[in-house]
Design an enzyme around this catalytic site. Structure first.
Site, PDB file in Angstrom:
ATOM      1  N   HIS A 222      -1.864   0.572 -11.183  1.00  0.00           N
ATOM      2  CA  HIS A 222      -1.402  -0.829 -11.040  1.00  0.00           C
ATOM      3  C   HIS A 222      -0.064  -0.946 -11.767  1.00  0.00           C
ATOM      4  O   HIS A 222       0.886  -0.258 -11.420  1.00  0.00           O
ATOM      5  CB  HIS A 222      -2.503  -1.748 -11.590  1.00  0.00           C
ATOM      6  N   HIS A 261       0.750   1.327  -1.030  1.00  0.00           N
ATOM      7  CA  HIS A 261       0.263  -0.004  -1.381  1.00  0.00           C
ATOM      8  C   HIS A 261      -0.994  -0.307  -0.595  1.00  0.00           C
ATOM      9  O   HIS A 261      -1.125   0.123   0.547  1.00  0.00           O
ATOM     10  CB  HIS A 261       1.326  -1.078  -1.092  1.00  0.00           C
ATOM     11  N   ASP A 312       6.978  -1.233  -8.133  1.00  0.00           N
ATOM     12  CA  ASP A 312       7.203  -0.474  -9.371  1.00  0.00           C
ATOM     13  C   ASP A 312       8.295   0.574  -9.238  1.00  0.00           C
ATOM     14  O   ASP A 312       8.770   1.086 -10.251  1.00  0.00           O
ATOM     15  CB  ASP A 312       5.895   0.211  -9.803  1.00  0.00           C
TER      16      ASP A 312
HETATM   17  C1  COA Z   1      -1.264   1.631  -4.724  1.00  0.00           C
HETATM   18  C2  COA Z   1      -2.445   2.560  -4.420  1.00  0.00           C
HETATM   19  C3  COA Z   1      -3.383   2.575  -5.632  1.00  0.00           C
HETATM   20  C4  COA Z   1      -3.181   2.031  -3.198  1.00  0.00           C
HETATM   21  O1  COA Z   1      -4.311   2.798  -3.074  1.00  0.00           O
HETATM   22  P1  COA Z   1      -5.306   2.771  -1.825  1.00  0.00           P
HETATM   23  O2  COA Z   1      -5.072   1.589  -0.980  1.00  0.00           O
HETATM   24  O3  COA Z   1      -6.670   2.972  -2.393  1.00  0.00           O
HETATM   25  O4  COA Z   1      -4.838   4.009  -0.956  1.00  0.00           O
HETATM   26  P2  COA Z   1      -5.354   5.491  -1.135  1.00  0.00           P
HETATM   27  O5  COA Z   1      -5.202   5.915  -2.559  1.00  0.00           O
HETATM   28  O6  COA Z   1      -6.705   5.581  -0.528  1.00  0.00           O
HETATM   29  O7  COA Z   1      -4.287   6.260  -0.250  1.00  0.00           O
HETATM   30  C5  COA Z   1      -4.359   6.461   1.167  1.00  0.00           C
HETATM   31  C6  COA Z   1      -3.671   7.784   1.500  1.00  0.00           C
HETATM   32  O8  COA Z   1      -2.311   7.749   1.078  1.00  0.00           O
HETATM   33  C7  COA Z   1      -2.093   8.709   0.053  1.00  0.00           C
HETATM   34  N1  COA Z   1      -1.300   8.076  -0.987  1.00  0.00           N
HETATM   35  C8  COA Z   1      -1.329   6.781  -1.354  1.00  0.00           C
HETATM   36  N2  COA Z   1      -0.457   6.558  -2.328  1.00  0.00           N
HETATM   37  C9  COA Z   1       0.134   7.751  -2.570  1.00  0.00           C
HETATM   38  C10 COA Z   1       1.138   8.152  -3.476  1.00  0.00           C
HETATM   39  N3  COA Z   1       1.682   7.261  -4.318  1.00  0.00           N
HETATM   40  N4  COA Z   1       1.523   9.427  -3.483  1.00  0.00           N
HETATM   41  C11 COA Z   1       0.982  10.318  -2.619  1.00  0.00           C
HETATM   42  N5  COA Z   1       0.026   9.993  -1.735  1.00  0.00           N
HETATM   43  C12 COA Z   1      -0.387   8.720  -1.720  1.00  0.00           C
HETATM   44  C13 COA Z   1      -3.462   9.069  -0.469  1.00  0.00           C
HETATM   45  O9  COA Z   1      -3.477  10.342  -1.068  1.00  0.00           O
HETATM   46  C14 COA Z   1      -4.246   9.021   0.813  1.00  0.00           C
HETATM   47  O10 COA Z   1      -3.859  10.121   1.581  1.00  0.00           O
HETATM   48  P3  COA Z   1      -4.884  10.949   2.463  1.00  0.00           P
HETATM   49  O11 COA Z   1      -5.371   9.965   3.480  1.00  0.00           O
HETATM   50  O12 COA Z   1      -4.063  12.063   3.001  1.00  0.00           O
HETATM   51  O13 COA Z   1      -5.947  11.375   1.499  1.00  0.00           O
HETATM   52  C15 COA Z   1      -1.942   3.991  -4.120  1.00  0.00           C
HETATM   53  O14 COA Z   1      -0.999   3.954  -3.080  1.00  0.00           O
HETATM   54  C16 COA Z   1      -1.372   4.669  -5.349  1.00  0.00           C
HETATM   55  O15 COA Z   1      -2.128   5.237  -6.146  1.00  0.00           O
HETATM   56  N6  COA Z   1      -0.026   4.619  -5.552  1.00  0.00           N
HETATM   57  C17 COA Z   1       0.580   5.188  -6.739  1.00  0.00           C
HETATM   58  C18 COA Z   1       0.459   4.216  -7.904  1.00  0.00           C
HETATM   59  C19 COA Z   1       1.347   3.018  -7.765  1.00  0.00           C
HETATM   60  O16 COA Z   1       2.528   3.139  -7.466  1.00  0.00           O
HETATM   61  N7  COA Z   1       0.774   1.836  -8.031  1.00  0.00           N
HETATM   62  C20 COA Z   1       1.498   0.598  -7.985  1.00  0.00           C
HETATM   63  C21 COA Z   1       0.979  -0.284  -6.909  1.00  0.00           C
HETATM   64  S1  COA Z   1       1.968  -1.735  -6.737  1.00  0.00           S
END
Ligand code: COA
Length: 376
Positions: A222, A261, A312
């Site tokens: 987050h 996201h 971010d």
């Molecule tokens: C924001 C976030 C938590 C959303 O999570 P979510 O909706 O649960 O999505 P998932 O984590 O299930 O991701 C879906 C797919 O995209 C990939 N993915 C998502 N964010 C990614 C990232 N930042 N880097 C690499 N791969 C990513 C996942 O590995 C997954 O891939 P797959 O289908 O090949 O396994 C996630 O994108 C993330 O962890 N981002 C990095 C942290 C971040 O920047 N957070 C700030 C949010 S405002």
């Protein structure tokens, strides 16, 4: 037994009605109380706070009064400053913020904080005004310096930078901070806001609900992501190494901070403005290295994984170029998001019902209890 559907991470679940903000993840649009953020960035953080709490923009005079009121609430109780001085300098700023916020009602010496509309607004005013004071005071205290008293003549954004850095910011830095605060102020049912609403729905006090929210914002998935972004850029160190670094991270199935996201399927609309700020500040500072590395990383992640930057991503190079210490990036997010948390707490309490979902049980059943003396 009825069929139970589990939605992991509550993705797509509509948990309540809300009139605070609208996110269109497909179109990449965000509006607060009906106003597009692309328009709201022309105003000030104070105007955005008024809007979020009152469901309308302030008239000129109302805005002046609101600014003055917020400025009056900035000073922190001396006992809290003394308390902070007793903490080890190594303590993480987000932990200090969470701890001091939970100590505010304690410092008031009252046994019960009321949750009627007026008391909630007063607490929201206290918290929104004092978040910058806490974060900046901690920055000074841990560096062995005395905290700087807030200057009521300065805007919320300028005063935050002044208390943190000891000098009044120039117009570009003040504007950049103001825009960053406007853009981070509110974002629907994100994890920390939901956490504030869940806590608030038990009809506990605002300080406790906000303490829950700070703890939730801290996580790397987050608000903690902006700190992760700058760590990555510093680790890579050179624009020529960005593409290969991204390739290796993705091959190792590691997440790259600042991308992806839950709601947006396009570029996060907030990132558009933060990208511009990052470039402008870099040009003013005489080095666009972090901005250019960020753009390169954005292109590489898009090409290799199809992911877009979130709020971010460019806030990291923006804050870094402004000279904000990296571990104050997430607290700076909190300095802004307190406005949205407060709006949601007000909305929750105005039409409250306890938030209490259920889980689908997948554990053992009907096991035979063996007294401890007879267990192997
Ligand atoms: C924001 C976030 C938590 C959303 O999570 P979510 O909706 O649960 O999505 P998932 O984590 O299930 O991701 C879906 C797919 O995209 C990939 N993915 C998502 N964010 C990614 C990232 N930042 N880097 C690499 N791969 C990513 C996942 O590995 C997954 O891939 P797959 O289908 O090949 O396994 C996630 O994108 C993330 O962890 N981002 C990095 C942290 C971040 O920047 N957070 C700030 C949010 S405002």
């Amino acid at each position: 037994m009825t069929t139970q559907t589990v939605t992991k991470g509550l993705e797509g679940v509509i948990a309540a009605e809300s009139a605070v903000c609208l996110i269109d993840g497909e179109a990449g649009e965000l509006s607060y109380r009906g106003y597009d953020i692309h328009d709201l960035v022309q105003g000030s953080f104070e105007e955005t706070v008024f809007l979020l709490w009152n469901d309308r923009l302030p008239a000129k005079r109302e805005l002046e009064e609101f600014r003055a009121d917020l400025a009056r609430h900035r000073p922190l109780d001396d006992r809290l400053i003394t308390f902070m001085k007793g903490l080890p300098a190594e303590a993480a700023p987000m932990d200090v913020l969470r701890t001091v916020v939970s100590a505010i009602p304690v410092s008031k010496g009252v046994s019960q904080i009321e949750t009627d509309e007026a008391s909630v607004k007063e607490a929201a005013m206290d918290l929104t005004a004092q978040f910058p004071t806490i974060v900046a005071a901690w920055e000074r205290i841990r560096s062995g310096e005395e905290p700087i008293a807030p200057d009521p003549e300065l805007s919320h954004a300028a005063n935050y930078l002044y208390m943190m850095r000891g000098e009044r910011p120039g117009p570009v830095a003040e504007r950049a901070m103001d825009v960053a605060l406007i853009l981070h102020a509110e974002h629907g049912f994100n994890a920390s806001t939901f956490s504030a609403r869940v806590t608030s729905a038990t009809v506990t006090d605002v300080y406790t609900a906000v303490t829950s929210a700070i703890g939730t914002l801290k996580g790397p998935l987050h608000g903690g992501a902006n700190e992760g972004v700058i760590k990555n850029l510093l680790e890579i160190g050179d624009i020529d190494k960005v593409e290969e670094w991204v390739r290796q991270k993705l091959a190792a199935k590691e997440k790259i901070m600042g991308f992806g996201h839950r709601v947006y399927r396009t570029m996060d609309p907030r990132a558009v403005h933060l990208r511009k700020l990052s470039q402008e500040l870099g040009e003013e500072a005489g080095t666009t290295k972090w901005y250019e590395m960020s753009v390169k990383m954005m292109e590489a992640v898009k090409e290799q994984k199809g992911l877009n930057p979130n709020v971010d991503f460019f806030s990291a190079s923006t804050y870094y170029t402004m000279g904000i210490p990296t571990d104050l990036f997430t607290p700076t997010f909190a300095v802004s998001r307190i406005a949205g948390w407060s709006a949601h707490i007000m909305e929750q309490l105005a039409d409250n019902r306890l938030i209490r979902p259920r889980s689908r049980y997948i554990g053992h059943k009907d096991l035979e209890y063996v007294p401890v003396e007879k267990r192997q």
